[in-house]
Design a protein around this motif. Structure first.
Motif: not given
Length: 150
Positions: A6-7, A13-15, A20-25, A56-57
């Motif tokens: 999980a780490d 995810v943090v990096k 990820i957000a741009a792909n979602w957007a 979420f993290t």
């Protein structure tokens, strides 16, 4: 053992939360199931998703996550409700965020061994529990806000 995986997962995810957000957007702004998001700018949508992935993290690693989940997802519901986003679209956008989280992790080859695959199932299960509770909280808050509006 599960924590190590999980780490690693959430380190990715943090990096890469902005990627990820741009792909979602990009997807949420053109998805036929989320027309309310089509009017938002790419930057606004990225901001929504970065906020989500950061929170979420933190929620994922909380030893007793329910209070934090309740606070975060109640605020999520209030924001989307105030913006006029229909409940089904707010929930679908959330589901898309989950999907993008796992697609990105899969592309980063976070799962490299059979043990990783087992631990991935554990992480997916925990993620699903968080999202299930989020859907419960968000739909309840929407119902409460709709009743108050009448």
């Amino acid at each position: 053992m599960m924590k190590v995986f999980a780490d690693r997962l959430f380190d990715v995810v943090v990096k890469h939360k902005r990627d990820i957000a741009a792909n979602w957007a990009k997807d949420v702004r053109k998805n036929t199931k989320t027309p309310s998001y089509h009017d938002y700018t790419q930057d606004q949508c990225i901001s929504f998703a970065v906020d989500f992935y950061e929170n979420f993290t933190n929620l994922y690693f909380e030893p007793k996550p329910y209070a934090g989940q309740e606070e975060y997802f109640t605020k999520y519901a209030e924001r989307r409700f105030q913006e006029g986003t229909p409940l089904h679209e707010a929930l679908h956008a959330l589901i898309m965020m989950r999907r993008h989280l796992w697609l990105f992790a899969d592309m980063q080859v976070v799962f490299t061994s059979p043990l990783d695959s087992y631990q991935a199932i554990e992480a997916i299960t925990k993620t699903m529990r968080i999202f299930d509770f989020a859907i419960y909280l968000i739909s309840g808050k929407y119902e409460e806000l709709l009743k108050a509006k009448k």
